[in-house]
Design an enzyme around this catalytic site. Structure first.
Site, PDB file in Angstrom:
ATOM      1  N   VAL A   1      10.604   0.657   0.655  1.00  0.00           N
ATOM      2  CA  VAL A   1      11.569  -0.159   1.367  1.00  0.00           C
ATOM      3  C   VAL A   1      11.432  -1.472   0.861  1.00  0.00           C
ATOM      4  O   VAL A   1      10.313  -2.289   1.495  1.00  0.00           O
ATOM      5  CB  VAL A   1      11.410   0.028   3.018  1.00  0.00           C
ATOM      6  CG1 VAL A   1      12.425  -0.532   3.703  1.00  0.00           C
ATOM      7  CG2 VAL A   1      11.321   1.672   3.240  1.00  0.00           C
TER       8      VAL A   1
ATOM      9  N   HIS B   1       6.650  -5.736   4.839  1.00  0.00           N
ATOM     10  CA  HIS B   1       6.330  -5.046   6.000  1.00  0.00           C
ATOM     11  C   HIS B   1       4.714  -4.897   5.776  1.00  0.00           C
ATOM     12  O   HIS B   1       4.310  -4.431   4.766  1.00  0.00           O
ATOM     13  CB  HIS B   1       6.881  -3.485   6.339  1.00  0.00           C
ATOM     14  CG  HIS B   1       7.164  -2.396   5.075  1.00  0.00           C
ATOM     15  ND1 HIS B   1       7.899  -2.813   4.257  1.00  0.00           N
ATOM     16  CD2 HIS B   1       6.190  -1.421   4.896  1.00  0.00           C
ATOM     17  CE1 HIS B   1       7.784  -1.650   3.245  1.00  0.00           C
ATOM     18  NE2 HIS B   1       6.640  -1.120   3.464  1.00  0.00           N
TER      19      HIS B   1
ATOM     20  N   ARG C   1       6.441   2.346  14.966  1.00  0.00           N
ATOM     21  CA  ARG C   1       5.607   3.567  14.304  1.00  0.00           C
ATOM     22  C   ARG C   1       6.120   4.065  13.183  1.00  0.00           C
ATOM     23  O   ARG C   1       7.373   4.247  12.865  1.00  0.00           O
ATOM     24  CB  ARG C   1       5.216   4.659  15.175  1.00  0.00           C
ATOM     25  CG  ARG C   1       4.573   4.297  16.526  1.00  0.00           C
ATOM     26  CD  ARG C   1       4.027   5.403  17.284  1.00  0.00           C
ATOM     27  NE  ARG C   1       3.458   4.613  18.743  1.00  0.00           N
ATOM     28  CZ  ARG C   1       2.103   3.995  18.729  1.00  0.00           C
ATOM     29  NH1 ARG C   1       1.469   4.047  17.686  1.00  0.00           N
ATOM     30  NH2 ARG C   1       1.806   3.442  19.812  1.00  0.00           N
ATOM     31  N   ASP C   2       5.396   4.244  11.966  1.00  0.00           N
ATOM     32  CA  ASP C   2       5.738   4.726  10.751  1.00  0.00           C
ATOM     33  C   ASP C   2       6.236   6.239  10.912  1.00  0.00           C
ATOM     34  O   ASP C   2       5.649   6.894  11.627  1.00  0.00           O
ATOM     35  CB  ASP C   2       4.653   4.909   9.666  1.00  0.00           C
ATOM     36  CG  ASP C   2       5.138   4.973   8.349  1.00  0.00           C
ATOM     37  OD1 ASP C   2       5.024   3.980   7.519  1.00  0.00           O
ATOM     38  OD2 ASP C   2       5.644   6.100   8.063  1.00  0.00           O
ATOM     39  N   ILE C   3       7.339   6.537  10.561  1.00  0.00           N
ATOM     40  CA  ILE C   3       7.913   7.739  10.611  1.00  0.00           C
ATOM     41  C   ILE C   3       7.212   8.903  10.013  1.00  0.00           C
ATOM     42  O   ILE C   3       7.174  10.239  10.157  1.00  0.00           O
ATOM     43  CB  ILE C   3       9.345   7.923  10.298  1.00  0.00           C
ATOM     44  CG1 ILE C   3      10.213   8.672  10.616  1.00  0.00           C
ATOM     45  CG2 ILE C   3       9.342   7.795   8.476  1.00  0.00           C
ATOM     46  CD1 ILE C   3      11.879   8.755  10.467  1.00  0.00           C
TER      47      ILE C   3
ATOM     48  N   HIS D   1       1.597  -2.632   6.519  1.00  0.00           N
ATOM     49  CA  HIS D   1       1.218  -1.343   7.193  1.00  0.00           C
ATOM     50  C   HIS D   1       0.018  -1.515   8.088  1.00  0.00           C
ATOM     51  O   HIS D   1      -1.175  -2.147   7.593  1.00  0.00           O
ATOM     52  CB  HIS D   1       0.856  -0.268   6.256  1.00  0.00           C
ATOM     53  CG  HIS D   1       1.864   0.009   5.395  1.00  0.00           C
ATOM     54  ND1 HIS D   1       2.421   1.227   5.392  1.00  0.00           N
ATOM     55  CD2 HIS D   1       2.491  -0.384   4.214  1.00  0.00           C
ATOM     56  CE1 HIS D   1       3.436   1.592   4.849  1.00  0.00           C
ATOM     57  NE2 HIS D   1       3.449   0.469   3.950  1.00  0.00           N
TER      58      HIS D   1
ATOM     59  N   ASN E   1       2.530  -3.508   0.440  1.00  0.00           N
ATOM     60  CA  ASN E   1       2.591  -2.958  -0.953  1.00  0.00           C
ATOM     61  C   ASN E   1       3.662  -3.840  -1.593  1.00  0.00           C
ATOM     62  O   ASN E   1       4.596  -4.268  -0.887  1.00  0.00           O
ATOM     63  CB  ASN E   1       3.225  -1.519  -1.188  1.00  0.00           C
ATOM     64  CG  ASN E   1       2.036  -0.571  -0.486  1.00  0.00           C
ATOM     65  OD1 ASN E   1       0.950  -0.630  -0.874  1.00  0.00           O
ATOM     66  ND2 ASN E   1       2.553   0.458   0.127  1.00  0.00           N
TER      67      ASN E   1
HETATM   68  P1  AMP Z   1       6.197   1.253   1.338  1.00  0.00           P
HETATM   69  O1  AMP Z   1       5.908   2.436   0.618  1.00  0.00           O
HETATM   70  O2  AMP Z   1       4.943   0.330   1.271  1.00  0.00           O
HETATM   71  O3  AMP Z   1       7.413   0.506   1.270  1.00  0.00           O
HETATM   72  O4  AMP Z   1       6.367   1.939   3.076  1.00  0.00           O
HETATM   73  C1  AMP Z   1       7.456   2.161   3.788  1.00  0.00           C
HETATM   74  C2  AMP Z   1       7.051   3.007   4.727  1.00  0.00           C
HETATM   75  O5  AMP Z   1       8.390   3.155   5.645  1.00  0.00           O
HETATM   76  C3  AMP Z   1       6.634   4.491   4.741  1.00  0.00           C
HETATM   77  O6  AMP Z   1       5.206   4.689   5.168  1.00  0.00           O
HETATM   78  C4  AMP Z   1       7.826   5.276   5.244  1.00  0.00           C
HETATM   79  O7  AMP Z   1       7.006   6.482   5.959  1.00  0.00           O
HETATM   80  C5  AMP Z   1       8.268   4.441   6.358  1.00  0.00           C
HETATM   81  N1  AMP Z   1       9.546   4.583   6.728  1.00  0.00           N
HETATM   82  C6  AMP Z   1      10.765   4.774   6.033  1.00  0.00           C
HETATM   83  N2  AMP Z   1      11.586   5.192   6.874  1.00  0.00           N
HETATM   84  C7  AMP Z   1      11.393   4.832   8.440  1.00  0.00           C
HETATM   85  C8  AMP Z   1      11.884   5.077   9.563  1.00  0.00           C
HETATM   86  N3  AMP Z   1      13.117   5.046   9.737  1.00  0.00           N
HETATM   87  N4  AMP Z   1      11.026   4.639  10.750  1.00  0.00           N
HETATM   88  C9  AMP Z   1       9.798   4.000  10.373  1.00  0.00           C
HETATM   89  N5  AMP Z   1       9.258   4.314   9.190  1.00  0.00           N
HETATM   90  C10 AMP Z   1       9.910   4.557   8.050  1.00  0.00           C
END
Ligand code: AMP
Ligand code: ZN
Length: 116
Positions: free
Chosen positions: A98, A102, A31-33, A104, A89
């Site tokens: 990140v 990944h 799950r996204d944080i 979404h 993205n």
């Molecule tokens: P992006 O902007 O496409 O790189 O998405 C990165 C996603 O990672 C964002 O939606 C963040 O909320 C999510 N995120 C960052 N750190 C964590 C974490 N430790 N656990 C879960 N989701 C995370």
């Protein structure tokens, strides 16, 4: 294969905790944080790949595995029939934060189009 400085690699290895909802030999999903919808799950390959731009032909199956997992997760989350969005993205203009690819998986509400 694994980047010791990568946040999502650390989730794969278990060094950083995550709310894991699905995993198999190829992918981990959690799950996204900072969820942007009632269902917001990230699906990542166990293998470290920084961005879509870094994909090689041999990675095609890896990417396919991400979509397979997204389908399974959408069904498990109960959003498959109503509909959901799967998005990846790439780099700054798209908001990639990140640098470990990944998907979404977003669902559970009506999603606007086009995205911002
Ligand atoms: P992006 O902007 O496409 O790189 O998405 C990165 C996603 O990672 C964002 O939606 C963040 O909320 C999510 N995120 C960052 N750190 C964590 C974490 N430790 N656990 C879960 N989701 C995370
Ligand atoms: Zn990584």
């Amino acid at each position: 294969m694994t980047d010791p400085d990568c946040l999502f690699c650390k989730i794969v290895t278990g060094d950083i905790p995550a709310d894991i909802v699905y995993e198999n030999d190829n992918v981990v999903a959690f799950r996204d944080i900072n969820p942007q919808a009632p269902t917001h799950v990230l699906v990542i390959p166990r293998q470290h790949i920084a961005t879509i731009n870094n994909l090689e032909a041999a990675d095609a199956e890896t990417v396919g595995n991400l979509y397979w997992a997204a389908k399974e997760i959408a069904a498990a989350e109960g959003v498959a029939e109503a509909g959901y969005r799967v998005v990846m993205n790439c780099n700054a203009a798209a908001g990639q934060a990140v640098f470990h690819i990944h998907l979404h998986v977003l669902g559970g509400r009506d999603l606007g189009w086009p995205p911002g």
